[in-house]
Motif scaffolding. Sequence first.
Motif, PDB file in Angstrom:
ATOM      1  N   ASN A 100      -5.381   1.766  -2.582  1.00  0.00           N
ATOM      2  CA  ASN A 100      -4.115   2.483  -2.486  1.00  0.00           C
ATOM      3  C   ASN A 100      -2.901   1.582  -2.663  1.00  0.00           C
ATOM      4  OD1 ASN A 100      -5.450   4.894  -1.996  1.00  0.00           O
ATOM      5  ND2 ASN A 100      -5.419   4.632   0.233  1.00  0.00           N
ATOM      6  N   ASP A 111      -4.688  15.613  -9.781  1.00  0.00           N
ATOM      7  CA  ASP A 111      -5.974  15.072  -9.340  1.00  0.00           C
ATOM      8  C   ASP A 111      -6.672  14.314 -10.473  1.00  0.00           C
ATOM      9  OD1 ASP A 111      -5.695  16.077  -6.775  1.00  0.00           O
ATOM     10  OD2 ASP A 111      -6.651  17.985  -7.259  1.00  0.00           O
ATOM     11  N   ILE A 127       1.486   8.531  -3.122  1.00  0.00           N
ATOM     12  CA  ILE A 127       0.570   8.563  -4.261  1.00  0.00           C
ATOM     13  C   ILE A 127       0.689   9.888  -4.999  1.00  0.00           C
ATOM     14  CG2 ILE A 127      -1.871   8.607  -4.918  1.00  0.00           C
ATOM     15  CD1 ILE A 127      -2.396   6.612  -2.661  1.00  0.00           C
ATOM     16  N   LYS A 128       0.721  10.979  -4.248  1.00  0.00           N
ATOM     17  CA  LYS A 128       0.837  12.308  -4.861  1.00  0.00           C
ATOM     18  C   LYS A 128       2.163  12.454  -5.602  1.00  0.00           C
ATOM     19  CE  LYS A 128      -2.866  14.796  -3.829  1.00  0.00           C
ATOM     20  NZ  LYS A 128      -3.654  15.555  -4.832  1.00  0.00           N
ATOM     21  N   ASN A 186       0.832  -1.195   0.000  1.00  0.00           N
ATOM     22  CA  ASN A 186       0.000   0.000   0.000  1.00  0.00           C
ATOM     23  C   ASN A 186       0.871   1.250   0.000  1.00  0.00           C
ATOM     24  OD1 ASN A 186      -2.610  -1.122  -0.021  1.00  0.00           O
ATOM     25  ND2 ASN A 186      -2.500  -1.549   2.184  1.00  0.00           N
ATOM     26  N   SER A 226       1.243   5.450   0.799  1.00  0.00           N
ATOM     27  CA  SER A 226       0.739   6.545   1.622  1.00  0.00           C
ATOM     28  C   SER A 226       0.208   7.652   0.716  1.00  0.00           C
ATOM     29  CB  SER A 226       1.858   7.094   2.503  1.00  0.00           C
ATOM     30  OG  SER A 226       2.845   7.739   1.700  1.00  0.00           O
ATOM     31  N   TYR A 227      -0.504   8.592   1.320  1.00  0.00           N
ATOM     32  CA  TYR A 227      -1.044   9.728   0.555  1.00  0.00           C
ATOM     33  C   TYR A 227       0.086  10.486  -0.141  1.00  0.00           C
ATOM     34  CZ  TYR A 227      -3.175  14.281  -0.371  1.00  0.00           C
ATOM     35  OH  TYR A 227      -3.611  15.453  -0.972  1.00  0.00           O
ATOM     36  N   ASP A 228       1.187  10.728   0.584  1.00  0.00           N
ATOM     37  CA  ASP A 228       2.308  11.476   0.007  1.00  0.00           C
ATOM     38  C   ASP A 228       2.965  10.700  -1.140  1.00  0.00           C
ATOM     39  OD1 ASP A 228       1.934  13.601   1.712  1.00  0.00           O
ATOM     40  OD2 ASP A 228       3.421  12.920   3.186  1.00  0.00           O
TER      41      ASP A 228
END
Length: 251
Positions: free
Chosen positions: A210, A197, A175-176, A169, A171-173
């Motif tokens: 994710n 986005d 993925i960005k 998986n 993390s948000y960071d």
Amino acid sequence: MNYKFIPVNNNLDKARAFANSLNNDFITNVQKIKQKEFYIPTLDVVSKLQNEGWKIQGVDEARAGNRKIVSNYVQMQHPDFTVKNSKGQDEAIASLTISNSCSGNKPLHLDLGAYRQVCSNGAIRFEGAESSKIQHTKVNIRDLDLFIFELSAKSNKLIEEINAMKDKNMSYDEIKRFAYNAAKLRFNEDDDKFDIDALLKVNRVEDEGNDVWTVFNRIQENLTHDVKNKEEDIWLNKQLFNLVNKEMVYA
């Protein structure tokens, strides 16, 4: 990959009918194209791959400004190299895109990837500078069987890599960051289409999640959906898969 191949259902006669340049006589006698002395015909490679269990899914051709056919493409898949979903069903299958020039002035390419069946999307594994290129030489005609044999090991490795992506998986960071670097592969940062986005948009329920494989496919589809040029699409897919490795987002 998002451009369309003409389906031929593993039928060589259909392949020749829909892609005339797969017939070497058509190249030399009809198109009057002079080939290299040790030219490797696409169908020689296809036939050897069929003997190893690969099946022809589709064919296509590219023309120059003078309407002469300059390249042919064959897409093949192998039913023994698959990625399973949580229900034990096939989610993706090993896919091979063969690209060959009619003259032999450019090398024959064997680009290995995975065809994700839920969205008809194809990811091409980055193989390095030379490993998927076969120059039209006497030595490579002799060693053609070796190139074919090595594809089984590479296909197994690809499936292992994808399963590792599914198990990791992000993390948000992460993925960005991945989406940002993916956007840079195609657009300048001041381009209106440079939209992180938009790359992360979920188009279907299978795209939710994710893990690296799901995020990769979401970005890949949104980044390449409007690419029409075959060579650009192949290049972009290779770079995107390579980006996953460079980012070291999975173990």
